[in-house]
Design a protein around this motif. Sequence first.
Motif, PDB file in Angstrom:
ATOM      1  N   TRP A  36      37.376  35.877  36.267  1.00 30.32           N
ATOM      2  CA  TRP A  36      37.444  34.506  35.762  1.00 30.32           C
ATOM      3  C   TRP A  36      38.648  33.846  36.421  1.00 30.32           C
ATOM      4  N   LEU A  37      38.420  32.723  37.038  1.00 34.05           N
ATOM      5  CA  LEU A  37      39.475  31.960  37.684  1.00 34.05           C
ATOM      6  C   LEU A  37      39.499  30.568  37.070  1.00 34.05           C
ATOM      7  N   ARG A  38      40.620  29.903  37.215  1.00 27.84           N
ATOM      8  CA  ARG A  38      40.694  28.541  36.704  1.00 27.84           C
ATOM      9  C   ARG A  38      41.468  27.662  37.665  1.00 27.84           C
ATOM     10  N   GLN A  39      41.144  26.373  37.576  1.00 27.06           N
ATOM     11  CA  GLN A  39      41.819  25.381  38.403  1.00 27.06           C
ATOM     12  C   GLN A  39      42.077  24.139  37.578  1.00 27.06           C
ATOM     13  N   ALA A  40      43.341  23.819  37.435  1.00 25.51           N
ATOM     14  CA  ALA A  40      43.751  22.589  36.762  1.00 25.51           C
ATOM     15  C   ALA A  40      43.958  21.502  37.812  1.00 25.51           C
ATOM     16  N   PRO A  41      43.892  20.244  37.426  1.00 26.21           N
ATOM     17  CA  PRO A  41      44.081  19.152  38.384  1.00 26.21           C
ATOM     18  C   PRO A  41      45.396  19.283  39.137  1.00 26.21           C
ATOM     19  N   GLY A  42      45.321  19.216  40.452  1.00 25.93           N
ATOM     20  CA  GLY A  42      46.511  19.281  41.277  1.00 25.93           C
ATOM     21  C   GLY A  42      47.081  20.670  41.479  1.00 25.93           C
ATOM     22  N   LYS A  43      46.393  21.680  40.970  1.00 25.92           N
ATOM     23  CA  LYS A  43      46.886  23.051  41.102  1.00 25.92           C
ATOM     24  C   LYS A  43      45.894  23.909  41.862  1.00 25.92           C
ATOM     25  N   GLU A  44      46.378  25.044  42.338  1.00 28.79           N
ATOM     26  CA  GLU A  44      45.509  25.967  43.048  1.00 28.79           C
ATOM     27  C   GLU A  44      44.634  26.742  42.057  1.00 28.79           C
ATOM     28  N   ARG A  45      43.563  27.291  42.591  1.00 27.03           N
ATOM     29  CA  ARG A  45      42.683  28.118  41.773  1.00 27.03           C
ATOM     30  C   ARG A  45      43.295  29.516  41.681  1.00 27.03           C
ATOM     31  N   ASP A  46      43.496  29.997  40.455  1.00 30.84           N
ATOM     32  CA  ASP A  46      44.137  31.295  40.228  1.00 30.84           C
ATOM     33  C   ASP A  46      43.227  32.209  39.424  1.00 30.84           C
ATOM     34  N   VAL A  47      43.427  33.489  39.626  1.00 27.37           N
ATOM     35  CA  VAL A  47      42.695  34.468  38.827  1.00 27.37           C
ATOM     36  C   VAL A  47      43.339  34.557  37.450  1.00 27.37           C
ATOM     37  N   VAL A  48      42.553  34.361  36.430  1.00 31.35           N
ATOM     38  CA  VAL A  48      43.021  34.471  35.047  1.00 31.35           C
ATOM     39  C   VAL A  48      42.852  35.905  34.561  1.00 31.35           C
ATOM     40  N   ALA A  49      41.686  36.447  34.788  1.00 36.03           N
ATOM     41  CA  ALA A  49      41.376  37.809  34.360  1.00 36.03           C
ATOM     42  C   ALA A  49      40.266  38.334  35.242  1.00 36.03           C
ATOM     43  N   ALA A  50      40.248  39.631  35.426  1.00 33.88           N
ATOM     44  CA  ALA A  50      39.217  40.250  36.254  1.00 33.88           C
ATOM     45  C   ALA A  50      38.951  41.662  35.757  1.00 33.88           C
ATOM     46  N   ILE A  51      37.771  42.148  36.097  1.00 27.88           N
ATOM     47  CA  ILE A  51      37.354  43.465  35.628  1.00 27.88           C
ATOM     48  C   ILE A  51      36.578  44.146  36.737  1.00 27.88           C
ATOM     49  N   ASN A  52      36.793  45.447  36.889  1.00 25.37           N
ATOM     50  CA  ASN A  52      36.101  46.126  37.976  1.00 25.37           C
ATOM     51  C   ASN A  52      34.652  46.417  37.592  1.00 25.37           C
ATOM     52  N   SER A  54      32.894  48.945  36.785  1.00 27.73           N
ATOM     53  CA  SER A  54      32.548  49.820  35.666  1.00 27.73           C
ATOM     54  C   SER A  54      33.142  49.347  34.342  1.00 27.73           C
ATOM     55  N   GLY A  55      34.075  48.411  34.406  1.00 27.98           N
ATOM     56  CA  GLY A  55      34.792  48.001  33.203  1.00 27.98           C
ATOM     57  C   GLY A  55      36.018  48.851  32.928  1.00 27.98           C
ATOM     58  N   GLY A  56      36.305  49.791  33.801  1.00 28.57           N
ATOM     59  CA  GLY A  56      37.411  50.704  33.572  1.00 28.57           C
ATOM     60  C   GLY A  56      38.769  50.191  33.987  1.00 28.57           C
ATOM     61  N   SER A  57      38.797  49.094  34.691  1.00 29.67           N
ATOM     62  CA  SER A  57      40.059  48.527  35.158  1.00 29.67           C
ATOM     63  C   SER A  57      40.030  47.013  34.991  1.00 29.67           C
ATOM     64  N   THR A  58      41.122  46.464  34.505  1.00 27.78           N
ATOM     65  CA  THR A  58      41.213  45.023  34.310  1.00 27.78           C
ATOM     66  C   THR A  58      42.519  44.486  34.878  1.00 27.78           C
ATOM     67  N   TYR A  59      42.510  43.189  35.119  1.00 24.32           N
ATOM     68  CA  TYR A  59      43.706  42.482  35.575  1.00 24.32           C
ATOM     69  C   TYR A  59      43.837  41.216  34.739  1.00 24.32           C
ATOM     70  N   TYR A  60      45.066  40.877  34.368  1.00 20.42           N
ATOM     71  CA  TYR A  60      45.329  39.634  33.656  1.00 20.42           C
ATOM     72  C   TYR A  60      46.518  38.928  34.286  1.00 20.42           C
ATOM     73  N   ALA A  61      46.425  37.633  34.410  1.00 19.38           N
ATOM     74  CA  ALA A  61      47.585  36.852  34.789  1.00 19.38           C
ATOM     75  C   ALA A  61      48.627  36.944  33.676  1.00 19.38           C
ATOM     76  N   VAL A  62      49.876  36.879  34.058  1.00 22.57           N
ATOM     77  CA  VAL A  62      50.961  37.003  33.089  1.00 22.57           C
ATOM     78  C   VAL A  62      50.838  35.940  31.996  1.00 22.57           C
ATOM     79  N   ARG A  67      46.536  37.256  25.141  1.00 24.15           N
ATOM     80  CA  ARG A  67      45.759  36.185  24.502  1.00 24.15           C
ATOM     81  C   ARG A  67      44.294  36.195  24.940  1.00 24.15           C
ATOM     82  N   PHE A  68      44.048  36.557  26.187  1.00 25.26           N
ATOM     83  CA  PHE A  68      42.690  36.560  26.742  1.00 25.26           C
ATOM     84  C   PHE A  68      42.212  38.002  26.911  1.00 25.26           C
ATOM     85  N   THR A  69      40.921  38.200  26.758  1.00 18.52           N
ATOM     86  CA  THR A  69      40.312  39.504  26.975  1.00 18.52           C
ATOM     87  C   THR A  69      39.036  39.343  27.784  1.00 18.52           C
ATOM     88  N   ILE A  70      38.951  40.073  28.885  1.00 14.35           N
ATOM     89  CA  ILE A  70      37.740  40.071  29.700  1.00 14.35           C
ATOM     90  C   ILE A  70      36.938  41.326  29.380  1.00 14.35           C
TER      91      ILE A  70
END
Length: 122
Positions: A36-52, A54-62, A67-70
């Motif tokens: 899941w990525l997001r882009q706010a007006p005037g900002k770059e598109r960043d990864v918010v959360a990601a999952i591999n 199998s679901g065994g590995s996740t990444y979250y933006a700081v 607060r968020f769960t993928i």
Amino acid sequence: QVQLVESGGGLVQAGGSLRLSCAASGRTFSNYNMGWLRQAPGKERDVVAAINWSGGSTYYAVSVKGRFTISRDNAKNTVYLQMNSLKSEDTAVYYCAADSPRLSDPEGYGYWGQGTQVTVSS
């Protein structure tokens, strides 16, 4: 080829919750890392959360950790983003994306949905 369709965006008050869903079709969903990525007006598109694949590995933006769960359901070809304790700075267009070799790399995703707007009012 993978087709991705997001749903679940909308307007919510600060402190509230939303759950985004992304339905995939086409090639085998379970083969792909998803993000899941997001882009706010005037900002770059960043990864918010990601999952591999199998679901065994996740990444979250700081900024969203804690607060968020993928999650993903490979049987339903769907990936979810549960967003709690939403803040005004979470306001953005949220995109579902597939097929990045590195979960945290926004440039690595080869397939994208059309995006869904999330607006958090303070």
